[in-house]
Write an enzyme that holds these catalytic residues in place. Sequence first.
Site, PDB file in Angstrom:
ATOM      1  N   HIS A  12       0.806  -1.233   0.000  1.00  0.00           N
ATOM      2  CA  HIS A  12       0.000   0.000   0.000  1.00  0.00           C
ATOM      3  C   HIS A  12       0.834   1.277   0.000  1.00  0.00           C
ATOM      4  O   HIS A  12       0.290   2.363  -0.156  1.00  0.00           O
ATOM      5  CB  HIS A  12      -0.971   0.020   1.186  1.00  0.00           C
ATOM      6  CG  HIS A  12      -0.314   0.387   2.484  1.00  0.00           C
ATOM      7  ND1 HIS A  12       0.413  -0.505   3.231  1.00  0.00           N
ATOM      8  CD2 HIS A  12      -0.248   1.575   3.152  1.00  0.00           C
ATOM      9  CE1 HIS A  12       0.868   0.099   4.316  1.00  0.00           C
ATOM     10  NE2 HIS A  12       0.496   1.358   4.297  1.00  0.00           N
TER      11      HIS A  12
HETATM   12  C1  UD1 Z   1      -2.010   5.983   5.454  1.00  0.00           C
HETATM   13  C2  UD1 Z   1      -0.727   6.452   6.144  1.00  0.00           C
HETATM   14  C3  UD1 Z   1       0.263   5.308   6.203  1.00  0.00           C
HETATM   15  C4  UD1 Z   1      -0.360   4.055   6.798  1.00  0.00           C
HETATM   16  C5  UD1 Z   1      -1.649   3.719   6.066  1.00  0.00           C
HETATM   17  C6  UD1 Z   1      -2.357   2.523   6.672  1.00  0.00           C
HETATM   18  C7  UD1 Z   1      -0.182   8.837   5.796  1.00  0.00           C
HETATM   19  C8  UD1 Z   1       0.709   9.785   5.106  1.00  0.00           C
HETATM   20  N1  UD1 Z   1      -0.091   7.540   5.423  1.00  0.00           N
HETATM   21  O1  UD1 Z   1      -1.661   5.643   4.114  1.00  0.00           O
HETATM   22  O2  UD1 Z   1       1.371   5.696   7.001  1.00  0.00           O
HETATM   23  O3  UD1 Z   1       0.557   2.986   6.674  1.00  0.00           O
HETATM   24  O4  UD1 Z   1      -2.523   4.855   6.128  1.00  0.00           O
HETATM   25  O5  UD1 Z   1      -3.378   2.063   5.817  1.00  0.00           O
HETATM   26  O6  UD1 Z   1      -0.916   9.239   6.653  1.00  0.00           O
HETATM   27  N2  UD1 Z   1      -8.750   5.429   0.462  1.00  0.00           N
HETATM   28  C9  UD1 Z   1     -10.014   4.939   0.288  1.00  0.00           C
HETATM   29  N3  UD1 Z   1     -10.759   4.667   1.410  1.00  0.00           N
HETATM   30  C10 UD1 Z   1     -10.296   4.880   2.672  1.00  0.00           C
HETATM   31  C11 UD1 Z   1      -9.006   5.382   2.829  1.00  0.00           C
HETATM   32  C12 UD1 Z   1      -8.234   5.648   1.712  1.00  0.00           C
HETATM   33  O7  UD1 Z   1     -10.482   4.730  -0.827  1.00  0.00           O
HETATM   34  O8  UD1 Z   1     -11.032   4.604   3.648  1.00  0.00           O
HETATM   35  C13 UD1 Z   1      -7.921   5.673  -0.739  1.00  0.00           C
HETATM   36  C14 UD1 Z   1      -8.037   7.075  -1.281  1.00  0.00           C
HETATM   37  O9  UD1 Z   1      -7.909   7.016  -2.676  1.00  0.00           O
HETATM   38  C15 UD1 Z   1      -6.800   7.745  -0.737  1.00  0.00           C
HETATM   39  C16 UD1 Z   1      -5.801   6.618  -0.715  1.00  0.00           C
HETATM   40  O10 UD1 Z   1      -6.556   5.458  -0.394  1.00  0.00           O
HETATM   41  O11 UD1 Z   1      -6.377   8.835  -1.505  1.00  0.00           O
HETATM   42  C17 UD1 Z   1      -4.706   6.788   0.279  1.00  0.00           C
HETATM   43  O12 UD1 Z   1      -5.237   7.033   1.573  1.00  0.00           O
HETATM   44  P1  UD1 Z   1      -4.383   7.897   2.651  1.00  0.00           P
HETATM   45  O13 UD1 Z   1      -5.079   7.907   3.954  1.00  0.00           O
HETATM   46  O14 UD1 Z   1      -3.990   9.202   2.052  1.00  0.00           O
HETATM   47  O15 UD1 Z   1      -3.043   7.092   2.772  1.00  0.00           O
HETATM   48  P2  UD1 Z   1      -2.763   5.539   2.993  1.00  0.00           P
HETATM   49  O16 UD1 Z   1      -2.098   5.025   1.787  1.00  0.00           O
HETATM   50  O17 UD1 Z   1      -3.954   4.807   3.504  1.00  0.00           O
END
Ligand code: UD1
Length: 355
Positions: A202
């Site tokens: 991820h």
């Molecule tokens: C975040 C953390 C990371 C952690 C991870 C655990 C930061 C910078 N990163 O990364 O350290 O290891 O969480 O999972 O804070 N999305 C969805 N649904 C959700 C959540 C996210 O569709 O419920 C998608 C969205 O397109 C979003 C992308 O996932 O833009 C990334 O989500 P984000 O929270 O920005 O970062 P993670 O990769 O989850």
Amino acid sequence: MYKILTIVGARPQFIKAAAISHVIRGKYADSICEDILHTGQHYDDTMSGRFFCELDIPLPKYNLGVGSSSHGAQTAAMLKGIEEVLLSTHYDGVLVYGDTNSTLAGALAAAKLHVPVYHVEAGLRSFNRDMPEEINRVVTDHVSSLLFAPTQTAMQNLRNEGFKEDNVVLSGDVMLDNALHYSSLPTTHYPLPTDFILATIHRDFNTDHPERIKNILSALNRIAEQYNTKILFPIHPRTRKQLETFNIHLSPLTFHLVEPLSYLETLGALQQAHLVLTDSGGLQKEAYFCGKPCVILRPETEWVEIVDAGAAQLADADPSRILDAANHLWGFKPSPPTDFGDGHSAEKIIEKILL
Ligand code: UD1
């Protein structure tokens, strides 16, 4: 009664917060009370809601619902919302976990209002500033009043950065508390393949670069073929989107693709997996705590103890390194961890806060 605000937002934080929340509502119920603020960084039920129910954590008193956006926009929305809460209600301290944007926002908002910040999982360093998490960790540590380091390496990192011993506590790892507690309970039944390797990807530096993700997937394919096994592949929403963007298809003959697993499902899968391949920090540790070897799909790790113990190998996104590491670790059974505390980290943390 000491009043604390716990700030969470991303999946691993719900898991870490569970350990401390249970202790607050158990042994320390007469001396400390907790409200939970969810930033809304994660919002899908598989990434958020189900953890509160499964891990028996009180529902958040506040949910900012910030959702996904660029780092700056997301963190700014969190800062604004957390500040409003801290201005309208008095808290004696704020608890933050790990290294996500929610951690950073919680720590900054509180520190600027002179509310003591308690950082759980302090002192972790990858020494790679390309990772947003590394920036979040460093800034959070430097605005925190008490820093709870899970390992000796984390303690040493903080000493090297000039922290005073008074502010830094070797607490052990709340995730070990959880692993010991929940592994003793019946695992959640989940339809698993009969024979499998567990893999997750991820991190942005893997998912956002087609070459890296393709390299990792081709290595996974080769390992599955060589050992005549399947890949159980719980897929993060970010990874699912990127596979679609890059038009990458996973063969169902090799990949058993599922939604992100709950915490108990993860423990259940770990008990049966031959091997784990991941770029997640949390899963590296959970594998180690469950006695499973792990190939780390990153160039470095903050959890160097696991590599030093021989239970994991760094392989980055390099197919030959991934294959070599899988061959080396196949069938290996890591010894129980000794560097992550005694399973009572949450109690140590609350005792120190109440001192
Ligand atoms: C975040 C953390 C990371 C952690 C991870 C655990 C930061 C910078 N990163 O990364 O350290 O290891 O969480 O999972 O804070 N999305 C969805 N649904 C959700 C959540 C996210 O569709 O419920 C998608 C969205 O397109 C979003 C992308 O996932 O833009 C990334 O989500 P984000 O929270 O920005 O970062 P993670 O990769 O989850």
